[in-house]
Every structure is written in C-alpha cells, then in structure tokens.
Design an enzyme around this catalytic site. Structure first.
Site, PDB file in Angstrom:
ATOM      1  N   GLU A  43       2.241  40.854  -2.119  1.00 52.10           N
ATOM      2  CA  GLU A  43       0.776  40.711  -2.040  1.00 52.10           C
ATOM      3  C   GLU A  43       0.324  40.126  -0.709  1.00 52.10           C
ATOM      4  OE1 GLU A  43      -1.356  39.383  -5.395  1.00 52.10           O
ATOM      5  OE2 GLU A  43       0.007  40.331  -6.809  1.00 52.10           O
TER       6      GLU A  43
ATOM      7  N   TYR B 294      -4.287  33.396  -4.386  1.00 51.84           N
ATOM      8  CA  TYR B 294      -2.826  33.380  -4.630  1.00 51.84           C
ATOM      9  C   TYR B 294      -2.078  33.953  -3.428  1.00 51.84           C
ATOM     10  CZ  TYR B 294       1.705  35.208  -6.098  1.00 51.84           C
ATOM     11  OH  TYR B 294       3.039  35.526  -6.152  1.00 51.84           O
TER      12      TYR B 294
ATOM     13  N   LYS C 121       0.566  32.182  -0.777  1.00 48.04           N
ATOM     14  CA  LYS C 121       1.955  32.630  -0.567  1.00 48.04           C
ATOM     15  C   LYS C 121       2.160  33.011   0.908  1.00 48.04           C
ATOM     16  CE  LYS C 121       4.893  33.092  -3.174  1.00 48.04           C
ATOM     17  NZ  LYS C 121       5.926  32.170  -3.713  1.00 48.04           N
TER      18      LYS C 121
END
Ligand code: NAD
Ligand code: DAU
Length: 354
Positions: free
Chosen positions: A135, A159, A163
């Site tokens: 992602e 999110y 990351k």
C-alpha cells in the site's frame, strides 16, 4: 540462537511463529502488546513449549526492548507489530502514528544499540527484518505495470502513510548507521487466524450468520492476494538469503476485483455449507465506499524469485478453499473473537482488561 518477533500474536505474526517452530527449534521471543488484534489463542498449540517465549509489551517501550535484546541476544528481529486496518486508520490515525512510526523508530534505535555492541562477525550476520505492505506505493491505473521495488512511494491512507514512514526510517538506519536491514513489501494476505474485520474473514463469518456482505462502492477495486503461509515462507527466505539494505516485493500473482472474491467465497460456502435460505450471494450488499479508496494494487514479485528463488506454493483456488474450510472447522475461534471472549485470557493471566 534466537529470533525476536514483534506482533507475533496477530494474524501474520502468529502464522509466522507457528510455521517457524514447525520447521526449526530456534527459539522465538514474541513481543506483542495484545491490542484488539492480538490473540494468544492463535498460539495455544505452543502452550508449554519452551521454544516460544511470549512477552506482553509495547515496541515503543525502549527499556523493555533493551532488556529483551540484552537477555535473549537474538540474531534477528522480525518486525510485524503494527496497526494494520485501513478503515480504523481513517477513523483514528493517532495509534497508527504511535505504533507504526514511533514504535518502529524505538525498535530501530534499540536494535542499533544492541547490534553496535556485537562482535564483528555477529554484527555482519544480524538482521532487522521489517514487514511492510504494497500500500506504500499508492494506487495503480487499470493497465499500469505492477509495483516493482523502485516504484515511487505514494501512500494514500493514514495506514499506508504510517507504513511508508516506517519503511523510510528502516532504510535510513541502514544507509546512515549500517544496520543490516531487509524490508519486504507484501500484498493482501488471507488464511487462518485472520481477524474478521478484514474482507475475506468478514465475508465468511457474515455469510455463515446470514448477515449482509458489505461491498464498498462498485466492488471493482483490485487486490493481489497471497496465502499467509506463502508470506511466511517469503520472510524466512529473505531473512536467510536477502541482501542487507534491499527491499523485496512479495505477492501471489493473484490480482482479483473484490466482487470476484465475494462471489468465490459465496460459491465455496454454497458447496461446503449450503444455506437452506438460498445462495449466499443473496446477502451481497453494496455500501458507501471507503474514503480515498485505492483502486488497484498489484505486485511484481520477480526480484524475490530471481534473486532468492522464492515463489508462492498456493494458487488462489487452493488457498481460498483451505481458508474457508479453516473457518468452518474453527467456529469456536470465530465465536470467541466475535464475543470478545478471546480477551478473557488477558484477564486470567494479567488480571486486567486491555
Ligand atoms: P494484525 O493487526 O493482525 O496484528 C498486529 C499485531 O501487532 C497484533 O498482535 C497486535 O497486538 C500487535 N501490536 C500492535 N501494536 C503494538 C505495539 N505498539 N507493540 C507491540 N505489539 C503491537 O496485523 P497483520 O495483518 O498480522 O500484519 C502484520 C504486519 O504485516 C503489519 O506490519 C502489516 O503492516 C504487514 N502487512 C500485512 C498485510 C495483510 O494483508 N494483513 C499485508 C502486507 C503487510
Ligand atoms: O495490501 C496489503 C494490505 O492489505 C495490508 O497492508 C493491510 O494491513 C491489510 O489490512 C490489507 O488492506 P486492505 O485495505 O486491502 O484490506 P481489507 O481486507 O480491509 O480490504 C480489502 C478490499 O476489500 C479493499 O478494497 C476494501 C474492500 N472491503 C473491505 C471490507 C472490510 C469491502 O469492500 N468491504 C469490507 O467490508
């Protein structure tokens, strides 16, 4: 020799710990905060096994991490611990920054401190393996080539941004301090012990309960699915043979639109657990789309195959059949997760509700 695993009571982490100890007697120290996503019942088969040392704690607790490193002197850290659910990151990004960014920073600093004290030969062998996601690369146009390791970072959700930040920290700790890191960026996993807030387990448990199967928007978003056991074998491979400072994309060569996943799960349940009320597909319900929903992910996994000889063992057809069968065989696990009873273990062992 020992490895330190973080987040080893979560979905992928618990599969990794179980796989590791099935294939090796090298002990695992498992540091996990047991958030809502951590479930020690996943590791019940290791009760009484001296090769598994579970420590409940936060990766952001520097003193605790320092103590664990000094006591157990692991040859590697395999870092899974994270907040992992995109929808939760949209509702409350703070925990994602705290664990995924600050927690990774603390872990890196602790690992660097420990690693720098090692004798030369052990320093060269040490690994910090950072488990990350596809992602971070953002969303692909329908006909664009799949993500390679050099694809620009364009994270779109809190999110994925958290990351991406952690990936950059890991990269910098190698570049600046020489810490021997490896990073894997993997596509969507599925399989046993997957928390039923994520698409595939949610579909299975809702369908079995006769509840709606929520499809965000038009359901044409594409994900690249990998059976969790294959992710674990990729991590073992990279840990063993990956080159320090390198990143490796991990994927299943299984790009599928969400709506196709929904129909596949329904068809398997129609076969394995028919519902007298009718085909499970009757429960499909289109709902409001996820804000900022990435349209397509696809992993080009040729580097890990070319350099390290890794390929997934499961096809989507074999993996999804195993997964649906696992959920049918583990109705107790599902019931305890859904009722919250899996957290009673915490109360019994720690005298508190977390
Ligand atoms: P998960 O949410 O199921 O498990 C996360 C685990 O980390 C839980 O056991 C939780 O208790 C623990 N944890 C959370 N915060 C912590 C903290 N501050 N200190 C210590 N432990 C903490 O996640 P997952 O799906 O198993 O994902 C594991 C890793 O793999 C994550 O880093 C995720 O970004 C990455 N990843 C996941 C997928 C996927 O499809 N699930 C794909 C690619 C990469
Ligand atoms: O790509 C790897 C990532 O895969 C990991 O980094 C994440 O930790 C993991 O959670 C997963 O993220 P996704 O957002 O892709 O997974 P999720 O299961 O939440 O959703 C998969 C797709 O299904 C996505 O396009 C959103 C859609 N969806 C999801 C849910 C929960 C639905 O249509 N309905 C739903 O109810």
């Amino acid at each position: 020799m020992t490895i330190l695993v973080t987040g080893g009571a979560g979905f992928i982490g618990s599969n990794f710990v179980l796989d590791w100890l099935r294939g090796s007697d090298e002990p695992v120290v498992n540091l996990d905060a047991l958030t809502y996503a951590g479930n020690l019942e996943n590791l019940a088969s290791l009760d009484g096994d001296a090769r598994h040392v579970f420590v409940r704690g936060d990766i952001g607790d520097r003193a605790l991490v320092d103590t664990l490193l000094a006591e157990h002197r692991p040859r590697a850290v395999v870092h899974f611990a994270a907040e992992s659910h995109v929808d939760r990151s949209i509702h409350g990004p703070g925990e994602f920054i705290r664990t995924n960014v600050n927690g990774t920073y603390t872990l890196l600093e602790a690992a660097r401190g420990f690693w720098s004290t090692l004798p030369e030969a052990e320093r060269a062998q040490f690994r910090f393996h950072h488990v990350s996601t596809d992602e971070v690369y953002g969303s692909l146009a329908p006909d664009a080539p799949a993500f390679t390791e050099t694809h620009p970072y364009e994270p779109n959700s809190p999110y994925s941004a958290s990351k991406a930040a952690s990936d950059h920290l890991v990269r910098a700790w190698h570049h600046t301090y020489g810490l021997p890191v490896v990073t894997t960026n993997c596509s969507n996993n599925y399989g046993p012990f997957h928390f039923p807030e994520k698409l595939i387990p949610l579909l299975i448990v809702n369908a079995l309960a006769g509840k709606p199967l929520p499809v965000y928007g038009d359901g044409r978003q594409v994900r690249d699915w990998l059976y969790v056991g294959d992710h674990c074998s990729a991590i073992r491979t990279v840990l063993e043979r990956g080159r320090p400072g390198e990143t490796y994309n991990v994927g299943g060569w299984n790009e599928k639109p969400n709506i196709e996943i929904v129909h596949t799960v329904c068809a398997l349940l129609d076969e394995l657990r028919p519902d007298p009320a009718g085909p499970h597909a009757r429960l499909i319900t289109h709902v409001k789309d996820r804000p900022g929903h990435d349209r397509r992910y696809a992993i080009d996994a040729r580097k890990i195959e070319r350099e390290l000889g890794w390929r997934p063992a499961e096809t989507f057809e074999t993996g999804i059949r195993k997964t649906v069968a696992w959920y049918l065989d583990h109705a107790d696990w599902v019931a305890r997760v859904q009722s919250g009873a899996y957290r009673d273990w915490l109360q019994r062992h720690y005298g508190e509700t977390a």
